[in-house]
Scaffold this motif. Structure first.
Motif, PDB file in Angstrom:
ATOM      1  N   VAL A 133      21.527  28.117  30.579  1.00  0.00           N
ATOM      2  CA  VAL A 133      22.220  27.960  31.854  1.00  0.00           C
ATOM      3  C   VAL A 133      21.665  26.685  32.495  1.00  0.00           C
ATOM      4  CG1 VAL A 133      22.783  28.986  34.078  1.00  0.00           C
ATOM      5  CG2 VAL A 133      22.365  30.469  32.091  1.00  0.00           C
ATOM      6  N   ARG A 134      22.545  25.740  32.800  1.00  0.00           N
ATOM      7  CA  ARG A 134      22.106  24.466  33.368  1.00  0.00           C
ATOM      8  C   ARG A 134      23.074  24.005  34.446  1.00  0.00           C
ATOM      9  NH1 ARG A 134      25.123  20.534  30.652  1.00  0.00           N
ATOM     10  NH2 ARG A 134      26.095  21.218  28.694  1.00  0.00           N
ATOM     11  N   ASP A 135      22.716  22.929  35.129  1.00  0.00           N
ATOM     12  CA  ASP A 135      23.610  22.389  36.144  1.00  0.00           C
ATOM     13  C   ASP A 135      24.408  21.237  35.557  1.00  0.00           C
ATOM     14  OD1 ASP A 135      22.034  20.089  36.182  1.00  0.00           O
ATOM     15  OD2 ASP A 135      21.033  20.595  38.058  1.00  0.00           O
ATOM     16  N   PRO A 140      18.043  22.427  33.601  1.00  0.00           N
ATOM     17  CA  PRO A 140      18.049  23.883  33.428  1.00  0.00           C
ATOM     18  C   PRO A 140      18.052  24.617  34.758  1.00  0.00           C
ATOM     19  CG  PRO A 140      16.387  22.851  32.024  1.00  0.00           C
ATOM     20  CD  PRO A 140      16.875  21.789  32.964  1.00  0.00           C
ATOM     21  N   VAL A 141      18.758  25.746  34.797  1.00  0.00           N
ATOM     22  CA  VAL A 141      18.756  26.624  35.964  1.00  0.00           C
ATOM     23  C   VAL A 141      17.847  27.804  35.625  1.00  0.00           C
ATOM     24  CG1 VAL A 141      20.129  28.106  37.466  1.00  0.00           C
ATOM     25  CG2 VAL A 141      21.087  25.946  36.616  1.00  0.00           C
ATOM     26  N   PRO A 142      16.642  27.843  36.190  1.00  0.00           N
ATOM     27  CA  PRO A 142      15.686  28.877  35.790  1.00  0.00           C
ATOM     28  C   PRO A 142      16.045  30.258  36.342  1.00  0.00           C
ATOM     29  CG  PRO A 142      14.775  27.536  37.560  1.00  0.00           C
ATOM     30  CD  PRO A 142      16.076  26.906  37.175  1.00  0.00           C
ATOM     31  N   HIS A 143      15.769  31.265  35.522  1.00  0.00           N
ATOM     32  CA  HIS A 143      15.843  32.671  35.932  1.00  0.00           C
ATOM     33  C   HIS A 143      17.222  33.094  36.457  1.00  0.00           C
ATOM     34  CE1 HIS A 143      11.570  32.424  35.380  1.00  0.00           C
ATOM     35  NE2 HIS A 143      11.423  31.565  36.387  1.00  0.00           N
ATOM     36  N   ASP A 178      13.103  28.049  31.643  1.00  0.00           N
ATOM     37  CA  ASP A 178      13.783  26.838  31.176  1.00  0.00           C
ATOM     38  C   ASP A 178      15.288  27.026  31.044  1.00  0.00           C
ATOM     39  OD1 ASP A 178      13.873  28.521  29.018  1.00  0.00           O
ATOM     40  OD2 ASP A 178      12.868  27.163  27.608  1.00  0.00           O
ATOM     41  N   GLY A 179      15.805  28.126  31.596  1.00  0.00           N
ATOM     42  CA  GLY A 179      17.234  28.368  31.613  1.00  0.00           C
ATOM     43  C   GLY A 179      17.804  28.961  30.342  1.00  0.00           C
ATOM     44  N   THR A 180      16.978  29.194  29.329  1.00  0.00           N
ATOM     45  CA  THR A 180      17.501  29.719  28.067  1.00  0.00           C
ATOM     46  C   THR A 180      17.614  31.241  28.113  1.00  0.00           C
ATOM     47  OG1 THR A 180      15.289  29.841  27.082  1.00  0.00           O
ATOM     48  CG2 THR A 180      16.542  27.802  26.759  1.00  0.00           C
ATOM     49  N   PHE A 181      18.509  31.753  27.270  1.00  0.00           N
ATOM     50  CA  PHE A 181      18.697  33.198  27.156  1.00  0.00           C
ATOM     51  C   PHE A 181      19.030  33.533  25.706  1.00  0.00           C
ATOM     52  CE2 PHE A 181      22.886  31.419  27.946  1.00  0.00           C
ATOM     53  CZ  PHE A 181      23.701  32.107  27.057  1.00  0.00           C
ATOM     54  N   HIS A 182      18.751  34.753  25.314  1.00  0.00           N
ATOM     55  CA  HIS A 182      19.134  35.228  23.984  1.00  0.00           C
ATOM     56  C   HIS A 182      19.118  36.749  24.004  1.00  0.00           C
ATOM     57  CE1 HIS A 182      14.877  36.183  22.743  1.00  0.00           C
ATOM     58  NE2 HIS A 182      14.645  35.300  23.699  1.00  0.00           N
ATOM     59  N   LEU A 277      26.243  33.374  17.949  1.00  0.00           N
ATOM     60  CA  LEU A 277      27.068  32.674  18.941  1.00  0.00           C
ATOM     61  C   LEU A 277      26.149  31.850  19.816  1.00  0.00           C
ATOM     62  CD1 LEU A 277      29.597  32.101  20.685  1.00  0.00           C
ATOM     63  CD2 LEU A 277      29.061  34.208  21.950  1.00  0.00           C
ATOM     64  N   ASP A 278      26.415  30.559  19.907  1.00  0.00           N
ATOM     65  CA  ASP A 278      25.660  29.657  20.775  1.00  0.00           C
ATOM     66  C   ASP A 278      26.608  29.112  21.841  1.00  0.00           C
ATOM     67  OD1 ASP A 278      22.814  28.991  19.403  1.00  0.00           O
ATOM     68  OD2 ASP A 278      24.327  29.302  17.840  1.00  0.00           O
ATOM     69  N   TYR A 279      26.211  29.276  23.098  1.00  0.00           N
ATOM     70  CA  TYR A 279      27.074  28.803  24.180  1.00  0.00           C
ATOM     71  C   TYR A 279      26.226  28.537  25.420  1.00  0.00           C
ATOM     72  CZ  TYR A 279      31.295  28.167  26.932  1.00  0.00           C
ATOM     73  OH  TYR A 279      32.296  27.621  27.704  1.00  0.00           O
ATOM     74  N   ASP A 280      26.419  27.366  26.013  1.00  0.00           N
ATOM     75  CA  ASP A 280      25.723  26.996  27.245  1.00  0.00           C
ATOM     76  C   ASP A 280      26.677  27.119  28.427  1.00  0.00           C
ATOM     77  OD1 ASP A 280      23.563  26.382  25.665  1.00  0.00           O
ATOM     78  OD2 ASP A 280      23.750  24.204  25.872  1.00  0.00           O
ATOM     79  N   PHE A 281      26.121  27.530  29.557  1.00  0.00           N
ATOM     80  CA  PHE A 281      26.892  27.656  30.787  1.00  0.00           C
ATOM     81  C   PHE A 281      26.440  26.585  31.778  1.00  0.00           C
ATOM     82  CE2 PHE A 281      26.882  31.838  28.850  1.00  0.00           C
ATOM     83  CZ  PHE A 281      28.217  32.197  28.921  1.00  0.00           C
TER      84      PHE A 281
END
Length: 290
Positions: A133-135, A140-143, A178-182, A277-281
């Motif tokens: 998740v980023r801007d 990165p957009v944390p948490h 760091d904005g990552t998720f899994h 599946l890899d996808y960024d928001f």
């Protein structure tokens, strides 16, 4: 006012609203009355057709429950949900597009840690989802808080199974600093919206199918950013160009990659084929102009 006819009734109704204190409600109701009356005049609505319409709306209401929202299905299939979503979610280029909410969101879905299997027993082939998740500048957009929900391989959401004791295929997660998720879930498959009620009969009468292309639902919130409600659609799905609720956006289509048995992204030894599946928001700051 007496002796109203088809030429004078509209203005008579609007005159009754003249003293309304809520200006926005007055604006909405004035337009609604005008458009309803113009619709009846345009199609020369008969009394029998009017009665059938009332019966349809009454049955739609009776079909609603805490597990099913038939009016949302009606709004979705008439394109109204997509219209309202589009005009209220204009974003700068590069931001993840919004799409329809759908009728199967559940408040307070189970909290899960990153990496958990959110399927929780839902039937389907295993799938590992990851991204960031980023801007709009790439920061990165944390948490960020993420709600995720999906149907199982049979095309049903957990709330459509009255016998289930626990929610499945849905979770509330929080991205890392760091904005990552899994997380782990199951493969998304196409499914028909509930079509055993009045909306389904309407679609059949119109010669339309009830199918939605395979997708995952996401609701993402973070301080300082607009809330994002969206789907990620599975590339190659046969219903991408005929979604029953008109929700597909090209930027929301992604590839579910199939892998033979082996080591999954989380290090799990998989004895069966699995997908990734890899996808960024990309979120839009609250201060951005629409």
């Amino acid at each position: 006012m007496r002796n109203l006819n088809e030429d004078t009734i509209t203005q008579a109704v609007l005159a009754r609203h003249a003293d309304m204190s809520d200006e926005r409600l007055q604006e909405i109701m004035t337009s609604l009355v005008r458009h309803l009356h113009d619709f009846a005049r345009e199609v020369r609505l008969t009394e029998q057709e009017w009665e059938q319409g009332i019966k349809f709306l009454t049955e739609t209401g009776h079909t609603c429950s805490d597990k099913r929202q038939e009016f949302i299905l009606l709004s979705d299939t008439l394109g109204l949900s997509t219209l309202v979503t589009a005009q209220n979610n204009r974003k700068p280029d590069g931001c993840t597009e919004a799409t329809v909410f759908g009728p199967f969101h559940v408040e307070n879905s189970p909290e899960h840690a990153l990496g958990d299997d959110i399927a929780n027993g839902a039937r389907g082939e295993p799938c590992f989802v990851r991204g960031m998740v980023r801007d709009i500048l790439g920061k990165p957009v944390p948490h960020a808080m993420m709600e995720v929900w999906q149907a199982d391989e049979d095309g049903f959401y957990d709330v459509q199974y009255p016998e289930l004791d626990a929610l499945q295929g849905r979770a509330t997660l929080h991205a890392d600093a760091d904005g990552t998720f899994h997380f782990r879930s199951i493969v998304a498959n196409p499914y028909p919206i509930p079509h055993d009620g009045p909306v389904g009969r309407m679609l059949a009468a119109l010669g339309r199918h009830p199918w939605r292309p395979a997708h995952l639902h996401f609701l993402i919130k973070a301080e300082g950013y607009e809330t994002l409600i969206t789907h990620v659609f599975r590339d190659g799905d046969p219903y991408l160009d005929s979604d029953a609720v008109f929700g597909v956006r090209s930027t929301l289509v992604a590839d579910w990659v199939r892998h033979e048995p082996g080591i999954a992204p989380d290090g799990t030894q998989m004895k069966v084929p699995f997908y990734t599946l890899d996808y960024d928001f990309v979120l839009n700051p609250v201060s951005s102009e629409r």
